[in-house]
Design a protein around this motif. Structure first.
Motif, PDB file in Angstrom:
ATOM      1  N   PRO A  31      18.241 142.413 -57.618  1.00 57.18           N
ATOM      2  CA  PRO A  31      17.011 141.582 -58.024  1.00 57.18           C
ATOM      3  C   PRO A  31      15.918 142.115 -58.336  1.00 57.18           C
TER       4      PRO A  31
ATOM      5  N   GLU B  14      12.301 141.652 -60.131  1.00 57.96           N
ATOM      6  CA  GLU B  14      11.126 140.721 -60.840  1.00 57.96           C
ATOM      7  C   GLU B  14      10.205 141.440 -61.376  1.00 57.96           C
ATOM      8  N   ASP B  15       9.841 140.993 -62.658  1.00 56.48           N
ATOM      9  CA  ASP B  15       8.774 141.624 -63.277  1.00 56.48           C
ATOM     10  C   ASP B  15       8.112 140.505 -64.082  1.00 56.48           C
TER      11      ASP B  15
ATOM     12  N   PHE C 219       6.096 137.050 -63.182  1.00 53.74           N
ATOM     13  CA  PHE C 219       5.494 136.120 -62.089  1.00 53.74           C
ATOM     14  C   PHE C 219       4.517 134.940 -62.566  1.00 53.74           C
TER      15      PHE C 219
ATOM     16  N   THR D 136       3.754 132.324 -57.708  1.00 53.69           N
ATOM     17  CA  THR D 136       4.826 132.960 -57.211  1.00 53.69           C
ATOM     18  C   THR D 136       4.524 134.155 -56.542  1.00 53.69           C
TER      19      THR D 136
ATOM     20  N   PRO E  49       7.783 146.196 -61.942  1.00 49.73           N
ATOM     21  CA  PRO E  49       9.129 145.524 -61.284  1.00 49.73           C
ATOM     22  C   PRO E  49       8.878 145.704 -59.880  1.00 49.73           C
TER      23      PRO E  49
ATOM     24  N   ARG F 180      13.466 142.437 -54.920  1.00 52.20           N
ATOM     25  CA  ARG F 180      13.407 141.373 -54.073  1.00 52.20           C
ATOM     26  C   ARG F 180      14.788 141.101 -53.537  1.00 52.20           C
TER      27      ARG F 180
END
Length: 255
Positions: A2, A4-5, A7, A11, A130, A133
């Motif tokens: 996972p 994430e980029d 947000f 968050t 990135p 998570r």
């Protein structure tokens, strides 16, 4: 993996450790989580970037002042940094670090809620770096721990635009901060023996092995392992410099 980029406002977007002994902290967490830790550079405020499997997970750096305590800080994404800092003041909180750009391209502030729990505001960009998570060695969950967390729910609704819902962890009520349909952080009532704070949970594949490793490296077990159906098993640790964090072995996803 996972990564994430994106947000959305409210968050989690990052965590960092501000330590009395950054080199020793880097050694501890590198050995605990198999992180790669880069050099601490002046252009990054003397913070070192920690990565796992080539993706950023956290930063490790010095204390902001001589009287500050070693601690992990969680940052939340905001669309307008100044507006969020102003909202924190208006809702009864305080601004510990004024909005600014301590590192080129990164705009942030540090605030505290009315109960005293400190956290960061981070202005999101169209293209964010990135963040790994929910993998072993990466951040899995963030939790507000306070004697009466419900007393500050309105603060977080005002500052981060989150919704608040509730679930049960065992027999205890557990607050959730929601962005849309997604729960992004939790809130739990402490016994009042410690100041209100945000607790960072790191994912581990095996909690028992993680606790052994964390203590062998010089950390201290703060709470015995706990468990809850639908959550998993976790324990709180104090690192050798005094920062509190938690290890979480999530319950396996149903087949």
């Amino acid at each position: 993996m996972p990564i994430e980029d994106m947000f959305p406002h409210g968050t989690p977007i990052w965590v960092d450790l501000q330590s009395a002994d950054p080199p020793a902290a880097a050694t501890y967490y590198r050995r605990l989580f198999d992180w790669e830790v880069g050099p601490a550079l002046p252009e990054t405020g003397d913070f070192a970037l920690a990565t796992a499997r080539g993706v950023a997970v956290a930063a490790l750096g010095p204390l902001p002042s001589a009287d500050a305590a070693t601690a992990w800080t969680a940052y939340f994404s905001v669309d307008d940094l100044q507006a969020a800092a102003d909202a924190a003041l208006a809702a009864g909180g305080s601004v510990l670090l004024e909005p600014g750009e301590p590192v080129p391209g990164i705009r942030l502030a540090i605030v505290a809620d009315p109960a005293g729990a400190a956290f960061g505001l981070w202005q999101s960009r169209e293209q964010n770096d990135p963040w790994l998570r929910d993998e072993p060695g990466a951040v899995d969950w963030l939790e507000l721990v306070a004697p009466e967390p419900e007393a500050v729910f309105g603060f977080y609704e005002s500052v981060l635009g989150v919704g608040v819902s509730e679930m049960r962890v065992g027999e205890q009520p557990y607050g959730l901060f929601d962005v849309g349909d997604t729960s992004v952080a939790g809130a739990y009532a402490s016994d009042g023996s410690a100041p209100a704070a945000w607790l960072v949970y790191f994912n581990v594949a095996d909690l028992d092995a993680g606790v052994v490793r964390a203590t062998e490296l010089g950390g201290t077990l703060r709470t015995e392992p706990l468990s809850a159906p639908g959550v998993g098993r976790w324990a709180e640790i104090v690192d050798p410099q005094g920062a509190v964090f938690a290890l979480l072995e999530p319950e396996p996803e149903p087949l």
